[in-house]
Scaffold this motif. Structure first.
Motif, short mmCIF file in Angstrom:
data_model
loop_
_atom_site.label_atom_id
_atom_site.label_comp_id
_atom_site.label_asym_id
_atom_site.label_seq_id
_atom_site.Cartn_x
_atom_site.Cartn_y
_atom_site.Cartn_z
N ARG A 15 0.84 -1.19 0.00
CA ARG A 15 0.00 0.00 0.00
C ARG A 15 0.87 1.24 0.00
N LEU A 16 0.72 2.05 -1.04
CA LEU A 16 1.47 3.30 -1.17
C LEU A 16 0.66 4.41 -0.53
N GLY A 17 0.83 4.56 0.80
CA GLY A 17 0.02 5.54 1.52
C GLY A 17 -1.45 5.19 1.39
N ASP A 18 -2.25 6.16 0.99
CA ASP A 18 -3.65 5.88 0.67
C ASP A 18 -3.93 6.21 -0.79
N ILE A 19 -2.87 6.08 -1.62
CA ILE A 19 -3.00 6.46 -3.02
C ILE A 19 -3.16 5.25 -3.93
N GLY A 20 -2.38 4.21 -3.72
CA GLY A 20 -2.42 3.09 -4.64
C GLY A 20 -2.01 1.78 -3.99
N LEU A 21 -2.39 0.69 -4.67
CA LEU A 21 -2.01 -0.67 -4.28
C LEU A 21 -1.21 -1.29 -5.40
N VAL A 22 -0.07 -1.89 -5.05
CA VAL A 22 0.81 -2.52 -6.03
C VAL A 22 0.93 -3.99 -5.67
N SER A 23 0.63 -4.86 -6.63
CA SER A 23 0.75 -6.30 -6.43
C SER A 23 1.66 -6.86 -7.51
N SER A 24 1.73 -8.17 -7.59
CA SER A 24 2.55 -8.81 -8.63
C SER A 24 2.00 -8.54 -10.02
N LYS A 25 0.74 -8.15 -10.12
CA LYS A 25 0.12 -7.82 -11.41
C LYS A 25 0.19 -6.33 -11.72
N GLY A 26 0.89 -5.56 -10.90
CA GLY A 26 0.99 -4.13 -11.09
C GLY A 26 -0.01 -3.39 -10.21
N TYR A 27 -0.40 -2.20 -10.65
CA TYR A 27 -1.38 -1.43 -9.89
C TYR A 27 -2.73 -2.13 -9.92
N LEU A 28 -3.45 -2.06 -8.81
CA LEU A 28 -4.77 -2.67 -8.70
C LEU A 28 -5.83 -1.58 -8.53
N ASN A 29 -6.97 -1.86 -9.11
CA ASN A 29 -8.12 -0.95 -9.00
C ASN A 29 -8.90 -1.32 -7.74
N ALA B 205 -10.14 -5.61 -4.71
CA ALA B 205 -9.25 -5.10 -5.75
C ALA B 205 -9.44 -5.91 -7.03
N SER B 206 -9.20 -5.26 -8.14
CA SER B 206 -9.27 -5.91 -9.45
C SER B 206 -8.23 -5.27 -10.36
N ASN B 207 -7.99 -5.90 -11.51
CA ASN B 207 -6.98 -5.40 -12.45
C ASN B 207 -7.52 -4.24 -13.26
N TYR B 208 -6.61 -3.32 -13.64
CA TYR B 208 -6.94 -2.29 -14.61
C TYR B 208 -6.92 -2.91 -16.01
N LEU B 209 -7.67 -2.32 -16.91
CA LEU B 209 -7.69 -2.83 -18.28
C LEU B 209 -6.35 -2.65 -18.97
N ALA B 210 -5.62 -1.62 -18.64
CA ALA B 210 -4.31 -1.36 -19.24
C ALA B 210 -3.49 -0.53 -18.27
N LEU B 211 -2.17 -0.73 -18.30
CA LEU B 211 -1.26 0.00 -17.44
C LEU B 211 -0.10 0.55 -18.25
N PRO B 212 0.52 1.64 -17.83
CA PRO B 212 1.71 2.14 -18.53
C PRO B 212 2.84 1.12 -18.47
N SER B 213 3.72 1.21 -19.45
CA SER B 213 4.83 0.25 -19.51
C SER B 213 5.79 0.39 -18.33
#
Length: 473
Positions: free
Chosen positions: A206-220, A228-236
């Motif tokens: 948990r990045l503060g209260d801004i974002g969640l990062v897992s093995s799949k990248g950022y989570l929605n 939590a669920s995956n975003y449809l697309a993420l930056p490279s």
């Protein structure tokens, strides 16, 4: 009313009696000899008197009943008048009490305003700040950690009195905890919804209260369901759990963040890729790309062929006595075969050969020019088609939602762009190849003219030798 009833009864009885007397008189005039009619008249008169007596009794009863009802209604009217007088008196008393209370309330409000001073504004600021903090907790990734301040914030928001010191302390604790946790990186275990709908638990940072990062990248993060669920697309360059952990171990704390808590990452999926844009262009866009591909293949083949031809001509210029299979060599072969002809005939034969070679050099260039002119026209066709589709959508659904019209407008603009993009390289290739072919043609013409000039000089020298000019002649 009773008198009129009596009059009507008397008049009715008199009319009845008169009619009976009239009928008796008529009968007496017509039948004078019949004395028996007298008995009938007396009986009818007695009967009329009896009915009159009954009618009078009935009218007397109605008059008595009407008087009783009238007395009753008068009594009710008097009671209602007394009640109305009492109500009007109470209304006047309440109006005086209301005016007195208004004056007292105005005086109390002035006293309260003077007593509170700037504390009233402070109360509004405190309630507004408490609402913002509560909203931030509800939309943050802190989850249950932030819910412990929910009751304290509700007290601050719902109180009607001036903020007391305990309430201000509760608000300060909630705000300080929010600020402190916003700068922390912590490992958490979250509920994750997979693509097939199954729910599992997975580790994340948990990045503060801004974002969640897992093995799949950022989570929605769904704040309502706490899942939590995956975003449809993420930056490279978006981090995942492994890369973020490695960067933290190396002391590198630079991380790609979305300060909007996922809004920008969700919008990133709406940016179409190159293939998606081509798909949006439809059939017209694919035709334009096909023309571009065919034109580039033609340009590549003709460019290689002209380069080889130019190299062959350069080698042939170094060895003009041994013609080979190239445009200049073929011109030299024609010269050797036709050099016994006259200068005019030789010139025409060489010019014919140069024209034949020019056709070979410019083969395919007209097709490139056609494709370069056709691509923008197809782009315009796609634009018109897309606008027609857009107007059709507006006709069916109206123009209140821009997303409904985005498809047709996107198709119109993309086909226009594809047409221009296809036309520019084709025009450039046509210009380059045309200049190269023109350069080779000029070289061939120059060599042909030099051969004709050489032959003309030889004939002139031979003629001068055979016909010397006399000295002094």
């Amino acid at each position: 009313m009773c008198q009129s009833i009596k009059k009507n009864a008397v008049i009715a009885s008199l009319i009845l009696t008169a009619s009976m007397i009239f009928s008796v008189g008529v009968n007496a005039n017509t039948v004078n000899a019949n004395n028996a009619n007298a008995n009938d008249l007396s009986s009818l008169s007695a009967k009329a008197k009896a009915e009159q007596i009954v009618e009078n009794k009935h009218n007397h009863q109605r008059v008595v009943l009407s008087a009783e009802q009238r007395a009753k209604l008068q009594s009710q009217r008097d009671q209602l008048a007394k009640q109305l007088a009492q109500i009007e008196k109470q209304n006047a008393q309440l109006s005086e009490t209301f005016a007195t209370n208004e004056k007292i309330l105005a005086e109390k409000s002035k006293t309260l305003q003077l007593a509170t001073g700037s504390l009233g504004e402070l109360f509004g600021v405190v309630r507004l700040a408490a609402k913002e903090v509560q909203s931030n907790y509800q939309d943050s990734l802190l989850g249950a950690q932030g819910q412990r301040f929910e009751a304290q914030l509700d007290k601050v928001i719902s109180t009607d009195a001036l903020p007391s010191l305990p309430l201000l302390t509760d608000l300060w604790q909630a705000m300080s905890y929010k600020i402190r946790t916003s700068s922390e990186l912590s490992s958490v275990s979250i509920s994750y919804v997979e693509g097939d709908g199954k729910t599992s638990t997975m580790p994340a940072i948990r990045l503060g209260d801004i974002g969640l990062v897992s093995s799949k990248g950022y989570l929605n993060w769904d704040f309502t369901r706490q899942q939590a669920s995956n975003y449809l697309a993420l930056p490279s360059d978006a981090p995942n759990l492994e890369s973020l952990t490695a960067n933290l171990k190396e002391g590198n704390k630079a991380v790609l963040l979305d300060p909007t808590r996922g809004v920008l990452l969700a919008q990133f999926a709406n940016q179409p890729t190159l293939m998606q844009r081509i798909e949006q262009a439809g059939v017209v866009g694919k035709i334009i790309l096909a023309l571009l591909a065919i034109g580039l293949i033609i340009a590549l083949i003709r460019g290689v062929k002209l380069m080889q031809t130019q190299q062959q001509i350069s080698k042939q210029l170094k060895h003009p006595q041994t013609p080979t299979d190239n445009p200049l060599g073929r011109i030299l072969n024609v010269y050797q075969k036709e050099k016994k002809q006259s200068v005019e005939s030789l010139e025409l034969r060489l010019l014919e050969t140069v024209l034949d070679e020019q056709q070979g050099l410019e083969r395919g260039l007209s097709m490139l020019k056609l494709f370069a002119a056709l691509a923008p026209m197809l782009g315009l066709l796609g634009t018109v088609t897309g606008m027609i589709e857009t107007f059709q959508v507006i006709t069916e659904f109206g123009n209140s939602d821009p997303k409904v019209m985005a498809g047709g407008i996107s198709m119109a603009l993309i086909t226009t762009v594809l047409g221009l993009v296809a036309a520019m390289p084709l025009l450039l290739a046509h210009n380059i190849l045309s200049n190269r072919a023109e350069s080779i043609r000029n070289t061939l013409e120059k060599q042909g003219v030099s051969l004709v000039a050489e032959r003309a000089e030889k004939e002139s020298d031979t003629r001068n030798e055979n016909n010397p000019v006399p000295v002094g002649g």
